[in-house]
Design a protein around this motif. Structure first.
Motif, PDB file in Angstrom:
ATOM      1  N   PRO A  64       8.147 -20.210  28.783  1.00  0.00           N
ATOM      2  CA  PRO A  64       7.987 -19.849  27.361  1.00  0.00           C
ATOM      3  C   PRO A  64       8.087 -18.345  27.150  1.00  0.00           C
ATOM      4  O   PRO A  64       7.498 -17.563  27.908  1.00  0.00           O
ATOM      5  N   SER A  65       8.810 -17.940  26.140  1.00  0.00           N
ATOM      6  CA  SER A  65       9.040 -16.518  25.894  1.00  0.00           C
ATOM      7  C   SER A  65       7.744 -15.763  25.595  1.00  0.00           C
ATOM      8  O   SER A  65       7.654 -14.558  25.841  1.00  0.00           O
ATOM      9  N   THR A  66       6.736 -16.462  25.099  1.00  0.00           N
ATOM     10  CA  THR A  66       5.463 -15.809  24.800  1.00  0.00           C
ATOM     11  C   THR A  66       4.744 -15.369  26.066  1.00  0.00           C
ATOM     12  O   THR A  66       3.762 -14.618  25.984  1.00  0.00           O
ATOM     13  N   LEU A  72      13.888 -21.589  31.573  1.00  0.00           N
ATOM     14  CA  LEU A  72      13.086 -20.379  31.428  1.00  0.00           C
ATOM     15  C   LEU A  72      11.667 -20.754  30.991  1.00  0.00           C
ATOM     16  O   LEU A  72      11.467 -21.732  30.271  1.00  0.00           O
ATOM     17  N   SER A 118       6.469 -13.896  28.657  1.00  0.00           N
ATOM     18  CA  SER A 118       7.421 -13.042  29.370  1.00  0.00           C
ATOM     19  C   SER A 118       6.726 -11.907  30.118  1.00  0.00           C
ATOM     20  O   SER A 118       7.230 -11.422  31.126  1.00  0.00           O
ATOM     21  N   ARG A 119       5.560 -11.504  29.640  1.00  0.00           N
ATOM     22  CA  ARG A 119       4.813 -10.427  30.309  1.00  0.00           C
ATOM     23  C   ARG A 119       4.365 -10.817  31.710  1.00  0.00           C
ATOM     24  O   ARG A 119       3.993  -9.947  32.511  1.00  0.00           O
ATOM     25  N   TRP A 133       3.297 -19.795  34.576  1.00  0.00           N
ATOM     26  CA  TRP A 133       3.017 -18.782  33.551  1.00  0.00           C
ATOM     27  C   TRP A 133       1.543 -18.835  33.129  1.00  0.00           C
ATOM     28  O   TRP A 133       0.949 -17.799  32.818  1.00  0.00           O
TER      29      TRP A 133
END
Length: 204
Positions: free
Chosen positions: A196-198, A194, A200-201, A108
């Motif tokens: 990190p949700s930050t 998963l 997700s882009r 990510w």
């Protein structure tokens, strides 16, 4: 006898790693300074420094080994050793990664500084692989240096962080568990945590 699932062909894989310097107040915002892409055998496909798109406020030289002189535009006859414009690097890496399974560590971060989203199902992130974390009794992502030492008894990043070394190390970790990893994917049992949700882009 347990069913065997084939590992995708080596030609489908590339490993990716980047090194960032800091920009903004205190150098806290990462900006890509080097990128490396290798094939399934660890051979270099693409590796270059990247011209800054804004002022570098922290070269993080102790960690990255990168100096201001590394981030200068190429001039003949040493263009191959100088930095490329970010737009050209982004376009080149995006072309290379298209339709590939991308291996890496904390992908990510790499995808974020490159500005390139990639299908999540076509990533193999050794920082998120659940069996690695279970083996080390960790409840969070571990550094590549830690994973390599405890799982492969190999030292990396001894002098500084090198994108090329990191890409090859992540690939070796993946290859050490590729059959089990791909069997789980084939059964529809995603074996990784998963990201990190930050970020997700960064995933499609």
């Amino acid at each position: 006898m347990a069913q065997k699932y084939p590992v995708p062909s080596p030609e489908r894989f590339l490993a990716l790693s980047t090194t960032s310097v800091g920009c903004g107040p205190g150098g806290g915002t990462p900006m890509i300074a080097r990128v490396a892409v290798v094939d399934y055998r660890g051979q270099t496909i693409f590796c270059t420094h990247v011209l800054p798109t804004t002022t570098v406020t922290d070269y993080r030289a102790t960690m990255t080994g990168i100096q201001a002189s590394d981030l200068q535009p190429g001039r003949w006859p040493v263009a191959y050793s100088r930095a490329m414009p970010w737009n050209d690097v982004q376009q080149r890496v995006a072309q290379l990664l298209r339709d590939k399974i991308v291996v890496g560590h904390m992908l990510w971060q790499d995808l974020s500084v490159l500005g390139i989203p990639h299908p999540a199902v076509a990533t193999r992130d050794v920082a998120l692989y659940q069996p690695f974390r279970n083996a080390l009794k960790a409840n969070q992502a571990l550094g590549l240096q830690t994973l390599m030492w405890h799982l492969m008894r190999r030292r990396v990043q001894e002098t500084h962080v090198c994108a090329l070394e990191n890409a090859r190390a992540a690939l070796d970790l993946y290859r050490s568990h590729s059959e089990e990893w791909e069997a789980n994917v084939a059964r529809g049992q995603w074996p990784s945590f998963l990201p990190p949700s930050t970020f997700s882009r960064c995933y499609l």
